[in-house]
Design a protein around this motif. Structure first.
Motif, PDB file in Angstrom:
ATOM      1  N   LEU A  72       0.806  -1.210   0.000  1.00  0.00           N
ATOM      2  CA  LEU A  72       0.000   0.000   0.000  1.00  0.00           C
ATOM      3  C   LEU A  72       0.841   1.263   0.000  1.00  0.00           C
ATOM      4  CD1 LEU A  72      -2.839  -0.918   2.516  1.00  0.00           C
ATOM      5  CD2 LEU A  72      -3.022  -0.679   0.047  1.00  0.00           C
ATOM      6  N   THR A  73       2.017   1.209   0.626  1.00  0.00           N
ATOM      7  CA  THR A  73       2.860   2.393   0.718  1.00  0.00           C
ATOM      8  C   THR A  73       4.308   1.977   0.886  1.00  0.00           C
ATOM      9  OG1 THR A  73       3.281   4.435   1.971  1.00  0.00           O
ATOM     10  CG2 THR A  73       2.486   2.544   3.220  1.00  0.00           C
ATOM     11  N   ASP A  74       5.205   2.826   0.376  1.00  0.00           N
ATOM     12  CA  ASP A  74       6.625   2.605   0.625  1.00  0.00           C
ATOM     13  C   ASP A  74       7.182   3.657   1.570  1.00  0.00           C
ATOM     14  OD1 ASP A  74       6.581   4.813  -0.995  1.00  0.00           O
ATOM     15  OD2 ASP A  74       7.764   3.931  -2.626  1.00  0.00           O
ATOM     16  N   ASP A  75       6.279   4.472   2.150  1.00  0.00           N
ATOM     17  CA  ASP A  75       6.692   5.471   3.137  1.00  0.00           C
ATOM     18  C   ASP A  75       6.697   4.817   4.515  1.00  0.00           C
ATOM     19  OD1 ASP A  75       5.755   7.597   5.307  1.00  0.00           O
ATOM     20  OD2 ASP A  75       6.835   8.679   3.730  1.00  0.00           O
ATOM     21  N   VAL A  78       1.773   3.654  10.593  1.00  0.00           N
ATOM     22  CA  VAL A  78       0.399   4.002  10.944  1.00  0.00           C
ATOM     23  C   VAL A  78      -0.562   2.894  10.521  1.00  0.00           C
ATOM     24  CG1 VAL A  78      -1.499   5.592  10.456  1.00  0.00           C
ATOM     25  CG2 VAL A  78       0.793   6.496  10.899  1.00  0.00           C
ATOM     26  N   LEU A  79      -0.381   2.380   9.312  1.00  0.00           N
ATOM     27  CA  LEU A  79      -1.263   1.320   8.817  1.00  0.00           C
ATOM     28  C   LEU A  79      -1.090   0.028   9.599  1.00  0.00           C
ATOM     29  CD1 LEU A  79      -1.037   1.890   4.962  1.00  0.00           C
ATOM     30  CD2 LEU A  79      -2.805   2.678   6.544  1.00  0.00           C
ATOM     31  N   THR A 137       6.671   5.992   7.575  1.00  0.00           N
ATOM     32  CA  THR A 137       5.708   6.547   8.540  1.00  0.00           C
ATOM     33  C   THR A 137       4.305   6.069   8.217  1.00  0.00           C
ATOM     34  OG1 THR A 137       7.074   8.516   8.874  1.00  0.00           O
ATOM     35  CG2 THR A 137       4.764   8.656   9.543  1.00  0.00           C
ATOM     36  N   ASP A 138       3.936   6.130   6.939  1.00  0.00           N
ATOM     37  CA  ASP A 138       2.627   5.620   6.537  1.00  0.00           C
ATOM     38  C   ASP A 138       2.489   4.145   6.886  1.00  0.00           C
ATOM     39  OD1 ASP A 138       2.025   8.090   5.505  1.00  0.00           O
ATOM     40  OD2 ASP A 138       2.343   7.526   3.415  1.00  0.00           O
ATOM     41  N   ALA A 139       3.526   3.375   6.650  1.00  0.00           N
ATOM     42  CA  ALA A 139       3.483   1.936   6.928  1.00  0.00           C
ATOM     43  C   ALA A 139       3.289   1.674   8.417  1.00  0.00           C
ATOM     44  CB  ALA A 139       4.760   1.268   6.433  1.00  0.00           C
TER      45      ALA A 139
END
Length: 217
Positions: free
Chosen positions: A2-5, A11-12, A7-9
């Protein structure tokens, strides 16, 4: 992915979101429901459900209405709101009210804490920075590991019991039972309003959290 960031990872990972398989069986959702703590989202064909767990609370609550669009998913399942710690002994309610009466004409506060190891409840009174008949500023206590603040209660002295805008702001990020007592010295008995604060929502309690009481309010 879903994300390679990162911080985003993070949170998810902390608040995962899972579609319910058509069969309704999901090891990931089962793990969320049996976890000691944490929360996440299950997307079903019927609704989107918040699944929240604390050592003292098991909560499954829909956060959307029935979904009109066709989704090839299974059902999110029934709602649940269980106090895993059990009901709070009625004597703690009586002791709180004695404390609130002694504080008149000012407002006062109290916390009910549950020890996960002993499974015992205790009543503690916070440090008060300011108290008047219409204003109260107090400090939330820092608890040792294994102890959980179950209930945050305060009085409105001789005024009616209600949740103020200040209460809403204070409770927005908490997971707890919130109680407000009003008309403390009324000869017919005090008023009480209650709610469960969880996931940024304020949910009505189906009954009083105290033993011996039959109504939430």
């Amino acid at each position: 992915m879903l994300t390679d960031d990162p911080t985003d990872a993070a949170v998810l990972a902390a608040v995962p979101c899972y579609p319910v398989p058509p069969s309704g069986r999901s090891p990931a959702i089962d793990a969320l429901r049996t976890a000691r703590g944490g929360h996440g989202i299950a997307i079903g064909c019927d609704n989107v459900m918040l699944i929240l767990r604390r050592p003292w609370l098991a909560l499954d609550v829909p956060i959307t209405a029935s979904i009109a669009a066709y989704l090839p998913y299974g059902a999110a399942g029934p709602s649940r709101a269980d106090l895993l710690c059990g009901l709070i002994p009625h004597e703690h309610r009586a002791a709180m009210l004695d404390h609130f009466r002694a504080a008149l004409p000012n407002e006062a506060a109290a916390f009910i804490v549950w020890d996960e190891a002993t499974r015992e409840f205790s009543l503690i009174f916070p440090t008060i920075d300011e108290a008047t008949p219409s204003r109260l500023i107090y400090r939330t206590p820092v608890l040792p590991p294994g102890c959980h603040m179950i209930c945050d209660a305060h009085s409105h002295a001789r005024a009616r019991a209600f949740f103020s805008a200040t209460d809403d702001a204070d409770d927005a990020d908490a997971t707890k039972l919130a109680l407000v007592f009003g008309r403390i010295d009324d000869p017919t008995g005090p008023e009480m309003v209650s709610r469960l604060c969880a996931g940024g929502m304020f949910l009505p309690l189906p009954r009083s959290p105290f033993t011996g009481d039959h109504h939430a309010n």
